[in-house]
Design a protein around this motif. Structure first.
Motif, PDB file in Angstrom:
ATOM      1  N   SER A 134       1.338  17.273   5.132  1.00 15.72           N
ATOM      2  CA  SER A 134      -0.075  19.077   4.853  1.00 15.72           C
ATOM      3  C   SER A 134      -1.347  18.769   5.466  1.00 15.72           C
ATOM      4  CB  SER A 134       0.565  18.745   3.624  1.00 15.72           C
ATOM      5  OG  SER A 134      -0.756  18.494   2.715  1.00 15.72           O
ATOM      6  N   ARG A 135      -1.835  17.696   5.341  1.00 15.73           N
ATOM      7  CA  ARG A 135      -3.283  17.360   6.471  1.00 15.73           C
ATOM      8  C   ARG A 135      -3.045  17.585   7.814  1.00 15.73           C
ATOM      9  NH1 ARG A 135      -7.054  14.768   2.403  1.00 15.73           N
ATOM     10  NH2 ARG A 135      -6.455  15.942   0.377  1.00 15.73           N
ATOM     11  N   GLN A 136      -1.717  17.639   7.970  1.00 14.51           N
ATOM     12  CA  GLN A 136      -1.292  17.978   9.926  1.00 14.51           C
ATOM     13  C   GLN A 136      -1.933  16.494  10.331  1.00 14.51           C
ATOM     14  OE1 GLN A 136      -3.432  21.301  11.282  1.00 14.51           O
ATOM     15  NE2 GLN A 136      -1.605  22.472  10.438  1.00 14.51           N
ATOM     16  N   LEU A 137      -2.089  15.087   9.538  1.00 14.14           N
ATOM     17  CA  LEU A 137      -1.815  13.879  10.257  1.00 14.14           C
ATOM     18  C   LEU A 137      -0.737  13.503  10.408  1.00 14.14           C
ATOM     19  CD1 LEU A 137      -5.265  12.960   7.596  1.00 14.14           C
ATOM     20  CD2 LEU A 137      -5.088  13.572  10.115  1.00 14.14           C
ATOM     21  N   THR A 138      -1.447  12.205  11.192  1.00 13.98           N
ATOM     22  CA  THR A 138      -0.068  10.724  12.032  1.00 13.98           C
ATOM     23  C   THR A 138      -0.027   9.852  11.234  1.00 13.98           C
ATOM     24  OG1 THR A 138      -0.964  10.360  14.185  1.00 13.98           O
ATOM     25  CG2 THR A 138       0.524  12.097  13.432  1.00 13.98           C
ATOM     26  N   PRO A 139       0.715   9.251  11.280  1.00 13.84           N
ATOM     27  CA  PRO A 139       0.390   7.667  10.581  1.00 13.84           C
ATOM     28  C   PRO A 139      -0.207   7.260  11.508  1.00 13.84           C
ATOM     29  CG  PRO A 139       2.938   8.322  10.295  1.00 13.84           C
ATOM     30  CD  PRO A 139       1.770   9.327  11.156  1.00 13.84           C
ATOM     31  N   MET A 153       1.109  -1.221  -0.330  1.00 14.35           N
ATOM     32  CA  MET A 153      -0.675  -0.222   0.018  1.00 14.35           C
ATOM     33  C   MET A 153       0.770   0.776   0.119  1.00 14.35           C
ATOM     34  SD  MET A 153      -2.616   1.733   2.784  1.00 14.35           S
ATOM     35  CE  MET A 153      -3.991   0.646   2.154  1.00 14.35           C
ATOM     36  N   TYR A 154       0.538   2.132  -1.016  1.00 14.26           N
ATOM     37  CA  TYR A 154       1.532   3.519  -1.274  1.00 14.26           C
ATOM     38  C   TYR A 154       1.093   4.664   0.071  1.00 14.26           C
ATOM     39  CZ  TYR A 154       3.189   7.981  -2.884  1.00 14.26           C
ATOM     40  OH  TYR A 154       3.465   9.073  -2.602  1.00 14.26           O
ATOM     41  N   LEU A 155       1.933   5.189   1.162  1.00 17.99           N
ATOM     42  CA  LEU A 155       1.117   6.606   1.406  1.00 17.99           C
ATOM     43  C   LEU A 155       2.035   7.464   1.036  1.00 17.99           C
ATOM     44  CD1 LEU A 155      -0.412   7.432   3.553  1.00 17.99           C
ATOM     45  CD2 LEU A 155       1.315   6.492   5.164  1.00 17.99           C
ATOM     46  N   ASN A 156       1.157   8.694   0.917  1.00 14.28           N
ATOM     47  CA  ASN A 156       1.797   9.734   0.610  1.00 14.28           C
ATOM     48  C   ASN A 156       1.988  10.884   1.999  1.00 14.28           C
ATOM     49  OD1 ASN A 156       2.009  12.643  -0.226  1.00 14.28           O
ATOM     50  ND2 ASN A 156       0.939  11.881  -2.064  1.00 14.28           N
ATOM     51  N   PHE A 157       3.071  10.216   1.821  1.00  7.51           N
ATOM     52  CA  PHE A 157       3.227  10.988   3.415  1.00  7.51           C
ATOM     53  C   PHE A 157       3.573  12.467   3.166  1.00  7.51           C
ATOM     54  CE2 PHE A 157       5.130   6.652   3.983  1.00  7.51           C
ATOM     55  CZ  PHE A 157       4.454   6.468   5.451  1.00  7.51           C
ATOM     56  N   LYS A 158       4.229  13.138   2.272  1.00  8.13           N
ATOM     57  CA  LYS A 158       3.711  14.572   2.397  1.00  8.13           C
ATOM     58  C   LYS A 158       2.605  14.675   1.952  1.00  8.13           C
ATOM     59  CE  LYS A 158       7.904  15.218  -0.845  1.00  8.13           C
ATOM     60  NZ  LYS A 158       8.118  15.921  -2.200  1.00  8.13           N
ATOM     61  N   LEU A 159       1.646  14.135   1.871  1.00  7.26           N
ATOM     62  CA  LEU A 159      -0.110  15.014   1.923  1.00  7.26           C
ATOM     63  C   LEU A 159      -0.063  14.647   3.341  1.00  7.26           C
ATOM     64  CD1 LEU A 159      -2.518  16.045   0.195  1.00  7.26           C
ATOM     65  CD2 LEU A 159      -3.190  14.106  -0.133  1.00  7.26           C
ATOM     66  N   LEU A 160      -0.438  13.503   4.014  1.00 10.25           N
ATOM     67  CA  LEU A 160      -0.298  13.467   5.299  1.00 10.25           C
ATOM     68  C   LEU A 160       0.435  14.446   6.222  1.00 10.25           C
ATOM     69  CD1 LEU A 160      -1.313  10.748   7.234  1.00 10.25           C
ATOM     70  CD2 LEU A 160       1.558  10.248   7.548  1.00 10.25           C
ATOM     71  N   GLU A 183       1.111  11.709  -6.604  1.00 11.83           N
ATOM     72  CA  GLU A 183       0.751  12.349  -6.961  1.00 11.83           C
ATOM     73  C   GLU A 183      -0.373  13.895  -6.691  1.00 11.83           C
ATOM     74  OE1 GLU A 183       3.323  13.545  -9.562  1.00 11.83           O
ATOM     75  OE2 GLU A 183       4.608  11.248  -9.418  1.00 11.83           O
ATOM     76  N   ILE A 184      -0.428  13.277  -5.231  1.00  9.72           N
ATOM     77  CA  ILE A 184      -1.845  14.446  -4.688  1.00  9.72           C
ATOM     78  C   ILE A 184      -0.670  15.485  -4.244  1.00  9.72           C
ATOM     79  CG2 ILE A 184      -4.109  14.685  -3.564  1.00  9.72           C
ATOM     80  CD1 ILE A 184      -4.664  13.665  -6.326  1.00  9.72           C
ATOM     81  N   ILE A 185      -0.778  16.593  -4.867  1.00  5.94           N
ATOM     82  CA  ILE A 185      -0.136  18.019  -3.599  1.00  5.94           C
ATOM     83  C   ILE A 185      -1.149  18.993  -3.529  1.00  5.94           C
ATOM     84  CG2 ILE A 185       1.630  19.203  -4.159  1.00  5.94           C
ATOM     85  CD1 ILE A 185       2.906  17.667  -5.823  1.00  5.94           C
ATOM     86  N   GLU A 186      -1.252  19.259  -2.084  1.00  5.66           N
ATOM     87  CA  GLU A 186      -1.735  20.164  -1.900  1.00  5.66           C
ATOM     88  C   GLU A 186      -0.687  21.790  -1.914  1.00  5.66           C
ATOM     89  OE1 GLU A 186      -5.825  19.347   0.367  1.00  5.66           O
ATOM     90  OE2 GLU A 186      -4.263  19.131   1.312  1.00  5.66           O
TER      91      GLU A 186
END
Length: 89
Positions: A10-15, A1-8, A86-89
């Protein structure tokens, strides 16, 4: 499973938040209430006032918030975004 850590980030979420959202998503089709109660009780409180989760009406009096928590459309969209490249905010 891929996890976009940059987006994570930017949305102020943790793993841990991400894992919670996955458990809640699965709670719709299987009973993840034990996992949510044991591992994510504090995270549930953190998300309670967000637009990412909601609570369905309990089927009986023995059901609590861990049984009835579900992702909203926004929550599902966020999970999709977090697992898509490739989802970037």
């Amino acid at each position: 499973m891929y996890l976009n850590f940059k987006l994570l980030n930017s949305r102020q979420l943790t793993p841990l938040d991400f894992s919670f959202l996955l458990a809640v998503k699965g709670n719709k089709t299987e009973d993840n209430s034990g996992v949510i109660e044991y591992y994510f009780k504090d995270v549930l409180e953190k998300f309670r006032e967000t637009n990412l989760i909601t609570f369905i009406k309990p089927k009986n009096k023995s059901q609590n918030d861990c049984n009835t928590v579900r992702l909203t459309t926004v929550g599902n969209d966020w999970l999709d975004d977090l697992t898509t490249t490739e989802i970037i905010e």
